[in-house]
Design a protein around this motif. Structure first.
Motif, PDB file in Angstrom:
ATOM      1  N   LYS A 135       0.845  -1.197   0.000  1.00  0.00           N
ATOM      2  CA  LYS A 135       0.000   0.000   0.000  1.00  0.00           C
ATOM      3  C   LYS A 135       0.876   1.240   0.000  1.00  0.00           C
ATOM      4  O   LYS A 135       1.846   1.305   0.761  1.00  0.00           O
ATOM      5  CB  LYS A 135      -0.859   0.031   1.267  1.00  0.00           C
ATOM      6  CG  LYS A 135      -1.713  -1.201   1.474  1.00  0.00           C
ATOM      7  CD  LYS A 135      -2.476  -1.081   2.773  1.00  0.00           C
ATOM      8  CE  LYS A 135      -3.310  -2.312   3.037  1.00  0.00           C
ATOM      9  NZ  LYS A 135      -4.060  -2.212   4.281  1.00  0.00           N
ATOM     10  N   GLN A 177      -2.558   0.478  -4.483  1.00  0.00           N
ATOM     11  CA  GLN A 177      -2.313  -0.813  -3.834  1.00  0.00           C
ATOM     12  C   GLN A 177      -2.003  -1.893  -4.867  1.00  0.00           C
ATOM     13  O   GLN A 177      -2.521  -1.858  -5.972  1.00  0.00           O
ATOM     14  CB  GLN A 177      -3.548  -1.237  -3.027  1.00  0.00           C
ATOM     15  CG  GLN A 177      -3.888  -0.232  -1.945  1.00  0.00           C
ATOM     16  CD  GLN A 177      -4.914  -0.730  -0.959  1.00  0.00           C
ATOM     17  OE1 GLN A 177      -5.493  -1.790  -1.156  1.00  0.00           O
ATOM     18  NE2 GLN A 177      -5.132   0.023   0.084  1.00  0.00           N
ATOM     19  N   ARG A 209      -1.342  -6.263  -5.145  1.00  0.00           N
ATOM     20  CA  ARG A 209      -1.426  -7.546  -4.439  1.00  0.00           C
ATOM     21  C   ARG A 209      -0.499  -8.554  -5.090  1.00  0.00           C
ATOM     22  O   ARG A 209      -0.471  -8.670  -6.315  1.00  0.00           O
ATOM     23  CB  ARG A 209      -2.867  -8.069  -4.472  1.00  0.00           C
ATOM     24  CG  ARG A 209      -3.753  -7.230  -3.575  1.00  0.00           C
ATOM     25  CD  ARG A 209      -5.221  -7.492  -3.780  1.00  0.00           C
ATOM     26  NE  ARG A 209      -5.970  -6.465  -3.073  1.00  0.00           N
ATOM     27  CZ  ARG A 209      -6.951  -6.695  -2.212  1.00  0.00           C
ATOM     28  NH1 ARG A 209      -7.357  -7.924  -2.000  1.00  0.00           N
ATOM     29  NH2 ARG A 209      -7.561  -5.700  -1.594  1.00  0.00           N
ATOM     30  N   GLU A 259       2.196  -5.570   3.619  1.00  0.00           N
ATOM     31  CA  GLU A 259       1.441  -6.222   4.696  1.00  0.00           C
ATOM     32  C   GLU A 259       1.109  -7.638   4.291  1.00  0.00           C
ATOM     33  O   GLU A 259       0.828  -7.910   3.121  1.00  0.00           O
ATOM     34  CB  GLU A 259       0.106  -5.494   4.866  1.00  0.00           C
ATOM     35  CG  GLU A 259      -0.035  -4.711   6.122  1.00  0.00           C
ATOM     36  CD  GLU A 259      -1.350  -3.969   6.145  1.00  0.00           C
ATOM     37  OE1 GLU A 259      -1.323  -2.770   6.415  1.00  0.00           O
ATOM     38  OE2 GLU A 259      -2.407  -4.579   5.860  1.00  0.00           O
ATOM     39  N   LYS A 260       1.103  -8.497   5.270  1.00  0.00           N
ATOM     40  CA  LYS A 260       0.654  -9.858   5.042  1.00  0.00           C
ATOM     41  C   LYS A 260      -0.854  -9.803   4.824  1.00  0.00           C
ATOM     42  O   LYS A 260      -1.553  -9.042   5.507  1.00  0.00           O
ATOM     43  CB  LYS A 260       0.974 -10.643   6.308  1.00  0.00           C
ATOM     44  CG  LYS A 260       0.882 -12.111   6.195  1.00  0.00           C
ATOM     45  CD  LYS A 260       1.470 -12.697   7.481  1.00  0.00           C
ATOM     46  CE  LYS A 260       0.984 -14.100   7.733  1.00  0.00           C
ATOM     47  NZ  LYS A 260       0.402 -14.837   6.667  1.00  0.00           N
ATOM     48  N   VAL A 299      -4.424 -10.702   5.442  1.00  0.00           N
ATOM     49  CA  VAL A 299      -5.070 -11.288   6.619  1.00  0.00           C
ATOM     50  C   VAL A 299      -6.310 -12.062   6.166  1.00  0.00           C
ATOM     51  O   VAL A 299      -7.161 -11.495   5.481  1.00  0.00           O
ATOM     52  CB  VAL A 299      -5.492 -10.156   7.587  1.00  0.00           C
ATOM     53  CG1 VAL A 299      -6.265 -10.713   8.757  1.00  0.00           C
ATOM     54  CG2 VAL A 299      -4.278  -9.362   8.052  1.00  0.00           C
ATOM     55  N   GLU A 334     -14.896  -7.371   8.074  1.00  0.00           N
ATOM     56  CA  GLU A 334     -14.295  -6.077   8.376  1.00  0.00           C
ATOM     57  C   GLU A 334     -15.281  -5.279   9.221  1.00  0.00           C
ATOM     58  O   GLU A 334     -16.466  -5.219   8.893  1.00  0.00           O
ATOM     59  CB  GLU A 334     -13.980  -5.326   7.087  1.00  0.00           C
ATOM     60  CG  GLU A 334     -12.905  -6.025   6.274  1.00  0.00           C
ATOM     61  CD  GLU A 334     -12.455  -5.214   5.062  1.00  0.00           C
ATOM     62  OE1 GLU A 334     -11.711  -4.252   5.226  1.00  0.00           O
ATOM     63  OE2 GLU A 334     -12.878  -5.564   3.952  1.00  0.00           O
ATOM     64  N   ASN A 358      -6.676  -2.298  10.719  1.00  0.00           N
ATOM     65  CA  ASN A 358      -6.238  -2.089   9.340  1.00  0.00           C
ATOM     66  C   ASN A 358      -5.749  -0.658   9.197  1.00  0.00           C
ATOM     67  O   ASN A 358      -4.598  -0.426   8.876  1.00  0.00           O
ATOM     68  CB  ASN A 358      -7.384  -2.384   8.364  1.00  0.00           C
ATOM     69  CG  ASN A 358      -7.024  -2.022   6.930  1.00  0.00           C
ATOM     70  OD1 ASN A 358      -5.836  -1.995   6.574  1.00  0.00           O
ATOM     71  ND2 ASN A 358      -8.010  -1.717   6.116  1.00  0.00           N
ATOM     72  N   GLU A 359      -6.620   0.305   9.465  1.00  0.00           N
ATOM     73  CA  GLU A 359      -6.173   1.696   9.385  1.00  0.00           C
ATOM     74  C   GLU A 359      -7.050   2.586  10.228  1.00  0.00           C
ATOM     75  O   GLU A 359      -8.119   2.169  10.685  1.00  0.00           O
ATOM     76  CB  GLU A 359      -6.143   2.175   7.931  1.00  0.00           C
ATOM     77  CG  GLU A 359      -7.478   2.144   7.236  1.00  0.00           C
ATOM     78  CD  GLU A 359      -7.383   2.626   5.793  1.00  0.00           C
ATOM     79  OE1 GLU A 359      -6.303   3.020   5.351  1.00  0.00           O
ATOM     80  OE2 GLU A 359      -8.425   2.598   5.128  1.00  0.00           O
TER      81      GLU A 359
END
Ligand code: AMP
Length: 385
Positions: free
Chosen positions: A134, A145, A147, A179-180, A182, A187, A262-263
């Motif tokens: 990100k 972002q 992936r 980031e891994k 998850v 959410e 997350n944020e």
């Protein structure tokens, strides 16, 4: 009359003004695109530039975290900015956000900050695939972002990311947080307020659904106490560490019974719009109360409520308004594909009643404009029936 200046002149400033009027608050908005202070509902009414806006305000706040740092510095120097400029900057830079999560001991996804190719290689070996990368600055709604699912994609993704970093024009250097991924069950987010006196009051956790990376539906309903307490502790730790004043939103991944942050968003938040009809006091009013030194209003859920975002549409079938306990909030924005144009709040005395009304709503709305709503409503109905 309390005079409030909001940095940013979008729908959040608009809804702050709508909530502030009954409290005899005068809300103005600083439009960062034109550098004019405007009325949040009738932006054709202008009130000068930033310096004048600062001088005229009793308190200054922000509706978004990507405010230019020189603007933040000017507001901070006036002694009127709440939340403080550091809290706003943390919300606008994922590197600072991660540092805060670590120093306040709040669980989050395993991550590595990437500044060069060596960091990227380290992320590949130290974090298990799949990974999500990100951009540290200016990333929102899934933008900026990448992936990575398999090692073969690594070189291509690195090329794209390094070009993205090199092309950045921001005053602060752009970077990447790896980031891994998850494997979350769902959410959720917590919206809460902390006032000038350090008093905290949080809303119930809200379940959030995204369509193409953008929030589409939020649901607030009675929630498991242990999960709510876990979220409340994360809120307290972060709000206190930032000496935060105002509404703060925290987005979490729920994995089993654990919440991973997350944020965070240092402002009123889209996943808190349901509070306009579903809580004793809405988030906009509580934000204004918090920054004005007033007691916070009750954040209790009064009835199960869902919020449905209206993206890229500027009309709805009129029959939707015949559904009981449904409210539409338009933002008076020019129509653009995918743009947040408004939202619908819909409530029921019970979750079953809410699910039935959501199903009714989904049947009336255009399937292309609300692609996942029918499926969401039918699953929700099955769950609560
Ligand atoms: P963000 O901009 O950080 O909110 O990310 C946008 C969306 O991507 C989130 O709402 C998640 O659905 C997904 N996402 C972000 N980070 C992760 C992660 N570490 N693991 C799994 N999904 C993620």
């Amino acid at each position: 009359m309390k005079k409030v200046l909001v940095l940013g002149a979008g729908q959040l400033a608009r809804m702050m003004d709508l909530a502030g009027s009954p409290l005899n608050m005068d809300v103005k908005a600083f439009d960062v695109r034109t550098n004019n202070v405007v009325h949040p509902i009738t932006p054709e009414h202008k009130y000068g530039g930033l310096a004048q806006g600062i001088a005229n305000a009793d308190v200054i706040t922000a509706e978004f975290e990507h405010v230019a740092h020189d603007v933040l510095a000017q507001c901070q120097a006036s002694g009127k900015l709440l939340p403080n400029s550091q809290a706003i900057k943390v919300g606008g830079d994922r590197r600072l956000e991660k540092a805060l999560l670590e120093s306040s001991n709040v669980a989050n996804a395993k991550h590595i900050i990437i500044e060069n190719k060596a960091d990227f290689e380290r992320a590949l070996t130290q974090l298990e695939l799949p990974l999500i990368f990100k951009s540290a600055l200016e990333g929102y709604d899934g933008k900026g972002q990448w992936r990575l699912k398999s090692a073969e994609q690594a070189e291509a993704i690195w090329q794209e990311m390094s070009a993205f970093i090199d092309a950045a024009t921001s005053s602060v250097p752009q970077g990447i947080v790896a980031e891994k991924m998850v494997p979350f069950d769902r959410e959720v987010s917590l919206v809460g307020a902390r006032n000038i006196h350090g008093e905290i009051s949080v809303y119930p956790l809200t379940e959030n659904h995204h369509t193409n990376g953008v929030l589409s539906v939020s649901v607030a309903a009675p929630i498991n106490d242990a999960l709510q307490a876990q979220a409340g502790q994360a809120f307290k730790k972060m709000a206190e560490a930032l000496d935060y004043v105002g509404i703060l939103a925290i987005e979490f991944f729920q994995v089993g019974e654990q919440l991973l942050v997350n944020e965070i968003a240092p402002r009123v938040h889209n996943s808190g719009h349901w509070t306009q009809q579903g809580a004793d006091t809405c988030q906009f009013e509580n934000h204004l109360r918090a920054i004005s030194g007033l007691p916070l209003g009750s954040t209790q859920l009064i009835r199960p409520t869902a919020m449905v975002n209206i993206l890229g549409e500027d009309t709805l079938p009129v029959e939707t308004l015949a559904i009981p306990s449904l409210s539409v909030h338009w933002y008076a924005k020019e129509k653009r594909a995918g743009r947040k144009m408004g939202h619908i709040n819909i409530s029921g005395d019970t979750e079953l009643m809410l699910a039935q009304r959501l199903t009714q709503l989904a049947q009336l709305l255009d399937k292309q404009a609300f692609p996942d709503l029918a499926e969401f409503a039918s699953k929700y109905l099955a769950k609560v029936s």
